[in-house]
Design a protein around this motif. Structure first.
Motif, PDB file in Angstrom:
ATOM      1  N   PHE A 237       4.949  -0.456   5.076  1.00 35.75           N
ATOM      2  CA  PHE A 237       5.528  -1.282   6.133  1.00 35.75           C
ATOM      3  C   PHE A 237       6.008  -2.614   5.578  1.00 35.75           C
ATOM      4  CE2 PHE A 237       2.445   1.480   8.099  1.00 35.75           C
ATOM      5  CZ  PHE A 237       3.058   1.890   9.274  1.00 35.75           C
ATOM      6  N   LYS A 238       7.043  -3.152   6.187  1.00 32.88           N
ATOM      7  CA  LYS A 238       7.482  -4.516   5.908  1.00 32.88           C
ATOM      8  C   LYS A 238       6.594  -5.450   6.730  1.00 32.88           C
ATOM      9  CE  LYS A 238      12.204  -2.980   5.311  1.00 32.88           C
ATOM     10  NZ  LYS A 238      13.566  -2.990   5.840  1.00 32.88           N
ATOM     11  N   THR A 239       6.317  -6.617   6.168  1.00 36.52           N
ATOM     12  CA  THR A 239       5.518  -7.608   6.891  1.00 36.52           C
ATOM     13  C   THR A 239       6.363  -8.843   7.170  1.00 36.52           C
ATOM     14  OG1 THR A 239       4.662  -8.794   4.962  1.00 36.52           O
ATOM     15  CG2 THR A 239       3.439  -6.828   5.653  1.00 36.52           C
ATOM     16  N   ASN A 240       5.835  -9.707   8.022  1.00 33.67           N
ATOM     17  CA  ASN A 240       6.545 -10.953   8.316  1.00 33.67           C
ATOM     18  C   ASN A 240       6.261 -12.016   7.257  1.00 33.67           C
ATOM     19  OD1 ASN A 240       3.870 -11.390   9.094  1.00 33.67           O
ATOM     20  ND2 ASN A 240       4.446 -12.802  10.725  1.00 33.67           N
ATOM     21  N   ASP A 241       5.685 -11.627   6.156  1.00 32.25           N
ATOM     22  CA  ASP A 241       5.324 -12.525   5.067  1.00 32.25           C
ATOM     23  C   ASP A 241       6.364 -12.423   3.950  1.00 32.25           C
ATOM     24  OD1 ASP A 241       3.829 -14.348   3.613  1.00 32.25           O
ATOM     25  OD2 ASP A 241       2.432 -12.843   2.852  1.00 32.25           O
ATOM     26  N   GLY A 242       7.579 -12.853   4.245  1.00 31.30           N
ATOM     27  CA  GLY A 242       8.642 -12.812   3.242  1.00 31.30           C
ATOM     28  C   GLY A 242       9.090 -11.392   2.963  1.00 31.30           C
ATOM     29  N   ASP A 243       9.270 -11.076   1.694  1.00 33.10           N
ATOM     30  CA  ASP A 243       9.718  -9.739   1.288  1.00 33.10           C
ATOM     31  C   ASP A 243       8.558  -8.804   0.976  1.00 33.10           C
ATOM     32  OD1 ASP A 243      12.393 -10.363   1.526  1.00 33.10           O
ATOM     33  OD2 ASP A 243      12.546 -11.099  -0.534  1.00 33.10           O
ATOM     34  N   ARG A 244       7.381  -9.109   1.445  1.00 29.10           N
ATOM     35  CA  ARG A 244       6.201  -8.307   1.116  1.00 29.10           C
ATOM     36  C   ARG A 244       6.107  -7.044   1.956  1.00 29.10           C
ATOM     37  NH1 ARG A 244       1.155 -12.190  -0.325  1.00 29.10           N
ATOM     38  NH2 ARG A 244       2.081 -12.929  -2.247  1.00 29.10           N
ATOM     39  N   THR A 245       5.452  -6.060   1.352  1.00 28.11           N
ATOM     40  CA  THR A 245       5.145  -4.828   2.065  1.00 28.11           C
ATOM     41  C   THR A 245       3.653  -4.541   1.924  1.00 28.11           C
ATOM     42  OG1 THR A 245       5.585  -3.455   0.123  1.00 28.11           O
ATOM     43  CG2 THR A 245       7.422  -3.811   1.647  1.00 28.11           C
ATOM     44  N   THR A 246       3.165  -3.665   2.778  1.00 23.33           N
ATOM     45  CA  THR A 246       1.783  -3.210   2.673  1.00 23.33           C
ATOM     46  C   THR A 246       1.757  -1.740   3.036  1.00 23.33           C
ATOM     47  OG1 THR A 246      -0.513  -3.741   3.212  1.00 23.33           O
ATOM     48  CG2 THR A 246       1.062  -3.764   5.032  1.00 23.33           C
ATOM     49  N   SER A 247       0.779  -1.018   2.494  1.00 21.76           N
ATOM     50  CA  SER A 247       0.717   0.429   2.695  1.00 21.76           C
ATOM     51  C   SER A 247      -0.598   0.858   3.321  1.00 21.76           C
ATOM     52  CB  SER A 247       0.873   1.157   1.359  1.00 21.76           C
ATOM     53  OG  SER A 247       2.125   0.888   0.795  1.00 21.76           O
ATOM     54  N   ILE A 248      -0.513   1.952   4.052  1.00 21.76           N
ATOM     55  CA  ILE A 248      -1.677   2.634   4.607  1.00 21.76           C
ATOM     56  C   ILE A 248      -1.656   4.040   4.022  1.00 21.76           C
ATOM     57  CG2 ILE A 248      -2.768   3.510   6.707  1.00 21.76           C
ATOM     58  CD1 ILE A 248      -1.188   1.311   8.228  1.00 21.76           C
TER      59      ILE A 248
ATOM     60  N   LYS B 265      -6.013 -12.886   5.808  1.00 26.97           N
ATOM     61  CA  LYS B 265      -5.854 -13.664   4.577  1.00 26.97           C
ATOM     62  C   LYS B 265      -4.461 -14.295   4.498  1.00 26.97           C
ATOM     63  CE  LYS B 265      -6.374 -13.338  -0.399  1.00 26.97           C
ATOM     64  NZ  LYS B 265      -6.697 -12.480  -1.529  1.00 26.97           N
ATOM     65  N   THR B 266      -3.437 -13.534   4.914  1.00 25.95           N
ATOM     66  CA  THR B 266      -2.061 -14.043   4.829  1.00 25.95           C
ATOM     67  C   THR B 266      -1.472 -14.361   6.193  1.00 25.95           C
ATOM     68  OG1 THR B 266      -1.187 -11.788   4.879  1.00 25.95           O
ATOM     69  CG2 THR B 266      -1.590 -12.762   2.701  1.00 25.95           C
ATOM     70  N   ALA B 267      -2.220 -14.122   7.250  1.00 27.68           N
ATOM     71  CA  ALA B 267      -1.756 -14.322   8.635  1.00 27.68           C
ATOM     72  C   ALA B 267      -0.457 -13.565   8.881  1.00 27.68           C
ATOM     73  CB  ALA B 267      -1.606 -15.803   8.945  1.00 27.68           C
ATOM     74  N   SER B 268      -0.385 -12.357   8.345  1.00 27.12           N
ATOM     75  CA  SER B 268       0.839 -11.572   8.510  1.00 27.12           C
ATOM     76  C   SER B 268       0.581 -10.344   9.371  1.00 27.12           C
ATOM     77  CB  SER B 268       1.405 -11.166   7.147  1.00 27.12           C
ATOM     78  OG  SER B 268       0.506 -10.346   6.445  1.00 27.12           O
ATOM     79  N   ARG B 269       1.686  -9.766   9.837  1.00 32.36           N
ATOM     80  CA  ARG B 269       1.616  -8.558  10.639  1.00 32.36           C
ATOM     81  C   ARG B 269       2.759  -7.640  10.234  1.00 32.36           C
ATOM     82  NH1 ARG B 269       5.234  -8.732  14.789  1.00 32.36           N
ATOM     83  NH2 ARG B 269       6.230 -10.730  15.145  1.00 32.36           N
ATOM     84  N   LEU B 270       2.694  -6.405  10.680  1.00 28.84           N
ATOM     85  CA  LEU B 270       3.718  -5.421  10.349  1.00 28.84           C
ATOM     86  C   LEU B 270       4.924  -5.606  11.259  1.00 28.84           C
ATOM     87  CD1 LEU B 270       1.353  -2.328  10.079  1.00 28.84           C
ATOM     88  CD2 LEU B 270       1.986  -3.963   8.294  1.00 28.84           C
ATOM     89  N   ILE B 271       6.118  -5.625  10.653  1.00 21.68           N
ATOM     90  CA  ILE B 271       7.319  -5.844  11.470  1.00 21.68           C
ATOM     91  C   ILE B 271       8.367  -4.751  11.318  1.00 21.68           C
ATOM     92  CG2 ILE B 271       7.051  -8.352  11.543  1.00 21.68           C
ATOM     93  CD1 ILE B 271       9.312  -8.452   9.382  1.00 21.68           C
TER      94      ILE B 271
END
Length: 87
Positions: free
Chosen positions: A18-29, A60-66
């Motif tokens: 997923f893309k996050t609202n933390d810049g160009d970062r992604t995170t995976s499940i 930790k980063t106060a981010s969410r999936l967007i």
């Protein structure tokens, strides 16, 4: 002392990125043992539900999936060697 026992197994998992609202970062499940009949439509609908319900929040980063980035089924062959070390 007994000989080591080797076992081989194939492990599959579905990785949703997923893309996050933390810049160009992604995170995976990673979800182990996905259904064999998954389609692109099923995966996209599941990802949309995860995004729209805000079930994950990263303190930790106060981010969410967007948004959706990618989805893939990964298959790995795992060789396990079991050494009997009991006395």
């Amino acid at each position: 002392m007994s000989e080591p026992v080797e076992t081989v197994k194939v492990v599959k998992f579905l990785r949703l990125t997923f893309k996050t609202n933390d810049g160009d970062r992604t995170t995976s499940i990673q979800i182990p043992y996905p259904r064999a009949d998954l389609t692109k439509e099923i995966i996209e609908a599941a990802m949309d539900t995860i995004i729209n319900t805000n079930v994950f929040y990263f303190m930790k980063t106060a981010s969410r999936l967007i948004g959706k980035d990618s989805a893939e089924i990964i298959e790995r062959t795992v060789l396990t060697t079991d050494f009997d070390i009991s006395a």
